[in-house]
Design a protein around this motif. Structure first.
Motif, mmCIF file in Angstrom:
data_model
loop_
_atom_site.group_PDB
_atom_site.id
_atom_site.type_symbol
_atom_site.label_atom_id
_atom_site.label_comp_id
_atom_site.label_asym_id
_atom_site.label_seq_id
_atom_site.Cartn_x
_atom_site.Cartn_y
_atom_site.Cartn_z
ATOM 1 N N ALA A 159 -0.787 -3.901 7.091
ATOM 2 C CA ALA A 159 -0.547 -5.333 7.311
ATOM 3 C C ALA A 159 -0.958 -6.200 6.125
ATOM 4 C CB ALA A 159 -1.255 -5.808 8.600
ATOM 5 N N ARG A 160 -1.063 -5.598 4.938
ATOM 6 C CA ARG A 160 -1.413 -6.381 3.756
ATOM 7 C C ARG A 160 -0.413 -6.187 2.611
ATOM 8 N NH1 ARG A 160 -3.809 -7.962 7.279
ATOM 9 N NH2 ARG A 160 -6.013 -8.500 7.510
ATOM 10 N N ILE A 161 0.776 -5.629 2.909
ATOM 11 C CA ILE A 161 1.752 -5.531 1.811
ATOM 12 C C ILE A 161 2.239 -6.933 1.437
ATOM 13 C CG2 ILE A 161 2.431 -3.138 2.237
ATOM 14 C CD1 ILE A 161 4.936 -4.150 3.619
ATOM 15 N N GLY A 162 2.063 -7.887 2.339
ATOM 16 C CA GLY A 162 2.387 -9.280 2.008
ATOM 17 C C GLY A 162 1.464 -9.839 0.931
ATOM 18 N N GLU A 163 0.241 -9.365 0.880
ATOM 19 C CA GLU A 163 -0.698 -9.812 -0.162
ATOM 20 C C GLU A 163 -0.489 -8.981 -1.436
ATOM 21 O OE1 GLU A 163 -1.691 -9.979 3.220
ATOM 22 O OE2 GLU A 163 -1.191 -12.031 2.652
ATOM 23 N N LEU A 164 -0.409 -7.654 -1.271
ATOM 24 C CA LEU A 164 -0.237 -6.786 -2.442
ATOM 25 C C LEU A 164 1.087 -7.075 -3.139
ATOM 26 C CD1 LEU A 164 -1.427 -3.457 -0.791
ATOM 27 C CD2 LEU A 164 -2.716 -4.854 -2.420
ATOM 28 N N THR A 169 -0.843 -6.925 -10.612
ATOM 29 C CA THR A 169 -2.251 -6.628 -10.319
ATOM 30 C C THR A 169 -2.351 -5.456 -9.350
ATOM 31 O OG1 THR A 169 -2.700 -8.980 -10.586
ATOM 32 C CG2 THR A 169 -4.400 -7.690 -9.497
ATOM 33 N N ALA A 170 -1.483 -5.454 -8.348
ATOM 34 C CA ALA A 170 -1.517 -4.387 -7.340
ATOM 35 C C ALA A 170 -1.195 -3.032 -7.968
ATOM 36 C CB ALA A 170 -0.555 -4.691 -6.202
ATOM 37 N N ARG A 171 -0.226 -3.029 -8.853
ATOM 38 C CA ARG A 171 0.161 -1.763 -9.487
ATOM 39 C C ARG A 171 -1.030 -1.186 -10.292
ATOM 40 N NH1 ARG A 171 4.846 1.775 -11.442
ATOM 41 N NH2 ARG A 171 3.603 2.993 -12.882
ATOM 42 N N LYS A 172 -1.725 -2.072 -11.010
ATOM 43 C CA LYS A 172 -2.899 -1.603 -11.761
ATOM 44 C C LYS A 172 -3.970 -1.082 -10.814
ATOM 45 C CE LYS A 172 -2.347 -4.682 -15.700
ATOM 46 N NZ LYS A 172 -2.153 -6.132 -15.514
ATOM 47 N N PHE A 173 -4.124 -1.785 -9.691
ATOM 48 C CA PHE A 173 -5.090 -1.374 -8.667
ATOM 49 C C PHE A 173 -4.752 0.037 -8.162
ATOM 50 C CE2 PHE A 173 -6.404 -1.293 -4.156
ATOM 51 C CZ PHE A 173 -7.743 -1.616 -4.275
ATOM 52 N N PHE A 174 -3.484 0.272 -7.891
ATOM 53 C CA PHE A 174 -3.068 1.601 -7.414
ATOM 54 C C PHE A 174 -3.277 2.663 -8.490
ATOM 55 C CE2 PHE A 174 -0.936 1.762 -3.238
ATOM 56 C CZ PHE A 174 -1.069 0.443 -2.869
ATOM 57 N N GLU A 175 -3.046 2.293 -9.734
ATOM 58 C CA GLU A 175 -3.236 3.270 -10.810
ATOM 59 C C GLU A 175 -4.711 3.651 -10.932
ATOM 60 O OE1 GLU A 175 -1.358 1.324 -14.108
ATOM 61 O OE2 GLU A 175 0.647 1.937 -13.439
ATOM 62 N N LYS A 176 -5.559 2.624 -10.905
ATOM 63 C CA LYS A 176 -6.984 2.882 -11.102
ATOM 64 C C LYS A 176 -7.623 3.601 -9.907
ATOM 65 C CE LYS A 176 -11.239 0.945 -12.793
ATOM 66 N NZ LYS A 176 -12.057 -0.258 -12.858
ATOM 67 N N TYR A 177 -7.207 3.215 -8.686
ATOM 68 C CA TYR A 177 -7.868 3.758 -7.491
ATOM 69 C C TYR A 177 -6.951 4.695 -6.713
ATOM 70 C CZ TYR A 177 -11.192 0.239 -8.839
ATOM 71 O OH TYR A 177 -12.077 -0.509 -9.572
ATOM 72 N N GLN A 178 -6.109 5.419 -7.427
ATOM 73 C CA GLN A 178 -5.102 6.266 -6.773
ATOM 74 C C GLN A 178 -5.711 7.340 -5.875
ATOM 75 O OE1 GLN A 178 -3.317 9.172 -9.801
ATOM 76 N NE2 GLN A 178 -3.696 7.332 -11.008
ATOM 77 N N ASP A 179 -6.998 7.663 -6.085
ATOM 78 C CA ASP A 179 -7.634 8.675 -5.231
ATOM 79 C C ASP A 179 -8.354 8.052 -4.033
ATOM 80 O OD1 ASP A 179 -6.902 10.889 -6.871
ATOM 81 O OD2 ASP A 179 -8.428 10.240 -8.320
ATOM 82 N N SER A 227 -11.998 -4.054 -6.051
ATOM 83 C CA SER A 227 -12.247 -3.078 -7.131
ATOM 84 C C SER A 227 -13.743 -2.929 -7.382
ATOM 85 C CB SER A 227 -11.577 -3.535 -8.431
ATOM 86 O OG SER A 227 -10.205 -3.730 -8.225
ATOM 87 N N GLU A 228 -14.422 -4.069 -7.418
ATOM 88 C CA GLU A 228 -15.867 -4.054 -7.637
ATOM 89 C C GLU A 228 -16.564 -3.226 -6.557
ATOM 90 O OE1 GLU A 228 -16.908 -8.257 -8.810
ATOM 91 O OE2 GLU A 228 -18.671 -7.650 -7.623
ATOM 92 N N CYS A 229 -16.135 -3.409 -5.305
ATOM 93 C CA CYS A 229 -16.726 -2.648 -4.197
ATOM 94 C C CYS A 229 -16.428 -1.159 -4.352
ATOM 95 C CB CYS A 229 -16.190 -3.131 -2.855
ATOM 96 S SG CYS A 229 -16.718 -4.784 -2.435
ATOM 97 N N LEU A 230 -15.186 -0.827 -4.697
ATOM 98 C CA LEU A 230 -14.830 0.588 -4.857
ATOM 99 C C LEU A 230 -15.648 1.220 -5.982
ATOM 100 C CD1 LEU A 230 -10.970 0.304 -4.295
ATOM 101 C CD2 LEU A 230 -12.517 1.703 -2.921
ATOM 102 N N GLY A 269 8.390 -4.769 -5.099
ATOM 103 C CA GLY A 269 7.995 -3.361 -5.009
ATOM 104 C C GLY A 269 7.125 -2.926 -6.175
ATOM 105 N N LEU A 270 6.319 -1.877 -5.930
ATOM 106 C CA LEU A 270 5.409 -1.390 -6.973
ATOM 107 C C LEU A 270 6.016 -0.273 -7.816
ATOM 108 C CD1 LEU A 270 1.989 -1.188 -5.071
ATOM 109 C CD2 LEU A 270 2.946 -3.101 -6.366
ATOM 110 N N GLY A 271 7.039 0.389 -7.304
ATOM 111 C CA GLY A 271 7.669 1.473 -8.062
ATOM 112 C C GLY A 271 6.672 2.516 -8.545
ATOM 113 N N LEU A 272 5.867 3.034 -7.623
ATOM 114 C CA LEU A 272 4.810 3.984 -8.012
ATOM 115 C C LEU A 272 5.400 5.342 -8.405
ATOM 116 C CD1 LEU A 272 2.202 3.250 -5.179
ATOM 117 C CD2 LEU A 272 2.073 2.510 -7.581
ATOM 118 N N PRO A 273 4.777 6.009 -9.392
ATOM 119 C CA PRO A 273 5.251 7.345 -9.767
ATOM 120 C C PRO A 273 4.920 8.371 -8.679
ATOM 121 C CG PRO A 273 3.250 6.780 -10.967
ATOM 122 C CD PRO A 273 3.635 5.560 -10.180
ATOM 123 N N GLU A 274 5.613 9.501 -8.738
ATOM 124 C CA GLU A 274 5.449 10.520 -7.686
ATOM 125 C C GLU A 274 4.009 10.993 -7.534
ATOM 126 O OE1 GLU A 274 8.236 13.732 -7.944
ATOM 127 O OE2 GLU A 274 9.824 12.434 -7.111
#
Ligand SMILES: [Zn+2]
Length: 407
Positions: A306-311, A317-327, A291-294, A383-388
């Motif tokens: 190959a990192r869904i095992g980590e996410l 935490t991953a869901r928040k990451f996807f929300e913040k950096y969705q673009d 996040s800091e780098c982004l 699962g992250l259950g991301l919105p559309e």
């Protein structure tokens, strides 16, 4: 019995074996044991034979097609044919599959496009373009790679920048940099000190990519555990045990941190170049750092391969990451068409279903790879259950923009 004596007694009994003592004691007196019979002691089991089945009764969603059409920005449909000490040499490539073999899986799984990152350069690149991109420009894109084996020539910097121009002219859509940079490439290509990621000899190459609007898909460093001893504390022990050559512990390798810092200096120096930092910026274990780098580098993007095992084992935490950096996040799998060594990336319908399930559902505790044993480490994912709105960006909108498919 004093404390000390009791401890001594326990250690003596332990040495004799508790089970034996208890059973002989009871039968010698000809009585029924006053305690329930001792359970049969399970036999010892090698870690590699352990295949526990989850007893959780939780929903299992079968996601056979992605909600939206997918651009997989990280696949390997071709690959450099010759390697020396981890460095791809010469221009020849191997075709790992054909459009005829891949297109049916793509149609079935709603994959609109695959980006073949490892198209090599020169004649090899020409062959990859000819085979995949030119007959199916709306289904395949091919990236070029640096001519690493030219690194020691005195005019390398200029030559490499011109090579990017030639690749662009031929049709290559981007540049792929494998972990060769930082971990294998040496001053005399295969010998001498390791070349630094921010070595100025590459500056013209990064700038050429900016000029031709070719994004750079870059793999720097590797999982944090690959830089630690292969011992019982290493969370990827089995994986490293199966592939000891993936370990960068010791010898003359820089640390994970040094590699990422050199990468960051390079990102900062080339703000006009778009970098797709593969495998979640190669630091999926540490999303705070990614996040800091982004935040620091607006020219940086990431993908999931190959990192869904980590996410998936830090779903909140991953869901928040996807929300913040969705673009800034793109869909990728690292799919390779065949083999058995890395089930987490063998191109198959099942592989894509797992990624879709991870992104789209709130399913709990499931396999991150189609394999009887989790190949990267002993964990399951959520699962992250991301919105559309976010799914659409991750599946294709961000890739369309970065790859120049739409403005
Ligand atoms: Zn890859």
């Amino acid at each position: 019995m004093s404390r000390v004596n009791r401890r001594q007694w326990l250690s003596r009994v332990g040495a004799a074996g508790v089970a034996t003592v208890a059973v002989t004691g009871a039968s010698a007196q000809g009585q029924e044991p006053s305690k329930p019979a001792q359970a049969v002691k399970p036999e010892r089991l090698a870690l590699e034979d352990f295949q526990p089945k989850s007893m959780l009764h939780v929903p299992e969603t079968n996601v056979t097609r992605s909600r939206f059409p997918v651009i997989d920005v990280h696949t390997h449909l071709t690959m450099g044919a010759r390697h020396k000490n981890g460095v791809t040499v010469e221009e020849e490539i191997r075709l790992l599959t054909s459009p005829d073999d891949v297109l049916p899986v793509m149609d079935q799984k709603n994959i609109r496009m695959m980006v073949d990152l490892t198209g090599n350069c020169g004649k090899g690149l020409e062959e990859a373009l000819q085979r995949f991109q030119r007959p199916h420009p709306d289904r395949f894109m091919v990236f070029t790679e640096p001519g690493w084996d030219h690194f020691s020539r005195p005019d390398y910097a200029r030559w490499q920048a011109d090579e990017i121009a030639r690749a662009h002219q031929a049709g290559a859509k981007g540049l792929k940099v494998v972990k060769t940079l930082g971990l294998y490439l040496r001053e005399q290509v295969t010998s001498g000190p390791l070349v630094k990621i921010d070595d100025p000899h590459f500056d013209l190459m990064w700038e050429a990519c900016a000029a031709f609007k070719m994004p750079v898909a870059i793999h720097i460093s590797d999982p944090e555990a690959f830089f630690l001893p292969i011992d019982r504390f290493n969370e990827r022990f089995e994986e490293l045990n199966n592939h000891p050559d993936w370990s960068f512990y010791d010898r003359d390798f820089p640390s994970n941190r040094e590699l990422l810092e050199a990468r960051n200096r390079m990102f900062a120096r080339h703000p006009g170049t778009s970098f797709i930092a593969l495998h979640v910026g190669n630091n999926a274990e540490n999303l705070a750092s990614v996040s800091e780098c982004l935040d620091r580098f607006p020219n940086m993007y990431v993908e999931l391969a190959a990192r869904i095992g980590e996410l998936g084992r830090q779903p909140r935490t991953a869901r928040k990451f996807f929300e913040k950096y969705q673009d800034r996040i793109m869909f990728g799998t690292d799919a390779v068409p065949n083999g058995t060594q890395t089930p987490q990336q063998i191109l198959s319908a099942k592989l894509y279903e797992i990624y879709y399930r991870f992104l789209e559902t709130e399913d709990e505790y499931f396999d991150y790879a189609p394999a009887p044993k989790p190949p990267q480490g002993r964990w399951q994912i959520y699962g992250l259950g991301l919105p559309e709105s976010i799914l659409r960006k991750v599946y294709y909108e961000n890739a369309e923009r970065v790859l120049g498919i739409v403005d």
